[in-house]
Design a protein around this motif. Structure first.
Motif, short mmCIF file in Angstrom:
data_model
loop_
_atom_site.label_atom_id
_atom_site.label_comp_id
_atom_site.label_asym_id
_atom_site.label_seq_id
_atom_site.Cartn_x
_atom_site.Cartn_y
_atom_site.Cartn_z
N PHE A 212 55.83 -25.27 190.26
CA PHE A 212 55.75 -24.32 189.15
C PHE A 212 57.16 -23.83 188.83
N VAL A 213 57.46 -23.75 187.53
CA VAL A 213 58.75 -23.25 187.07
C VAL A 213 58.50 -22.22 185.97
N ARG A 214 59.17 -21.09 186.08
CA ARG A 214 59.13 -20.09 185.01
C ARG A 214 60.57 -19.72 184.68
N LYS A 215 61.09 -20.33 183.61
CA LYS A 215 62.45 -20.04 183.14
C LYS A 215 62.45 -18.69 182.43
N GLY A 216 63.56 -17.98 182.54
CA GLY A 216 63.70 -16.69 181.85
C GLY A 216 62.66 -15.67 182.27
N LEU A 217 62.39 -15.60 183.56
CA LEU A 217 61.37 -14.66 184.06
C LEU A 217 61.74 -13.22 183.72
N THR A 218 63.01 -12.88 183.87
CA THR A 218 63.49 -11.54 183.52
C THR A 218 64.94 -11.64 183.05
N GLU A 219 65.31 -10.76 182.14
CA GLU A 219 66.69 -10.66 181.67
C GLU A 219 67.51 -9.77 182.60
N ASP A 220 66.80 -8.94 183.39
CA ASP A 220 67.47 -7.99 184.28
C ASP A 220 67.97 -8.68 185.54
#
Length: 194
Positions: A76-84
């Motif tokens: 599983f990959v989630r790019k850009g999960l958070t900007e922080d």
């Protein structure tokens, strides 16, 4: 003299190339072993984040205790999960993965968020979300401080919000787990904004 210059040039080119190779091999920002899918076998979560860039989450199922093979593709990959900026990656009990990030990180304008990820019925879900804020704004009268926080358990539907120095109050509305692939800050309840 030409041989010396050629050797010096080759040495400088090699020296310049070293940081790029070292950077490519640098360890992830955070890595954690846990049994997120609760099948009795160890899995691995990895968060990477370049300075000033969004954080990316990679989950590898059934990795065991061995060193992770760099050629293995994540499950599983989630790019850009958070900007922080990601501060911590931890497991909260069996099958829970918590990712804590901050904006401002203790400055006069700061927020901190924790997203709890679970694996249910074959998919990764946001099972919980909490956010706190301490926001100081210069005004013509001095400084206006806004404090608060929210905590939502998407699995049970229990949620609270607090503003300024008041105690927590339940948030109206129904809350259900959100697929992690669909999560964005727009999905958080309005009560978690200030």
């Amino acid at each position: 003299m030409t041989a010396f210059h050629d050797a010096a040039l080759a040495w400088l080119v090699g020296l310049v190339a070293l940081p790029a190779v070292g950077f490519a091999e640098s360890p992830p920002a955070f890595e954690l072993k846990l049994d997120i899918d609760q099948d009795g076998k160890m899995d691995r979560a990895r968060v990477t984040q370049e300075l000033g860039a969004p954080a990316d989450l990679y989950i590898y199922l059934v990795t065991g205790e061995e060193k992770l093979d760099s050629s293995r593709r994540p499950d599983f990959v989630r790019k850009g999960l958070t900007e922080d900026r990601v501060l911590d990656l931890e497991t909260k009990g069996k099958g829970w993965l918590a990712i804590t990030s901050c904006f401002g990180c203790g400055a006069s304008k700061s927020t901190e968020e924790t997203m709890t990820i679970v694996y249910r019925r074959g998919q990764f879900l946001v099972g919980g979300y909490s956010r706190s804020w301490d926001w100081n704004q210069q005004t013509s009268d001095g400084v206006k401080t806004t404090l608060g926080g929210c905590d939502i358990n998407y699995l049970t539907g229990v949620s609270i919000v607090s503003k300024d120095l008041e105690g927590g109050k339940p948030i109206k509305g129904k809350f259900k787990p959100v697929p992690l692939k669909a999560w964005s800050s727009d999905r958080r309840p309005k009560a978690c904004d200030f």
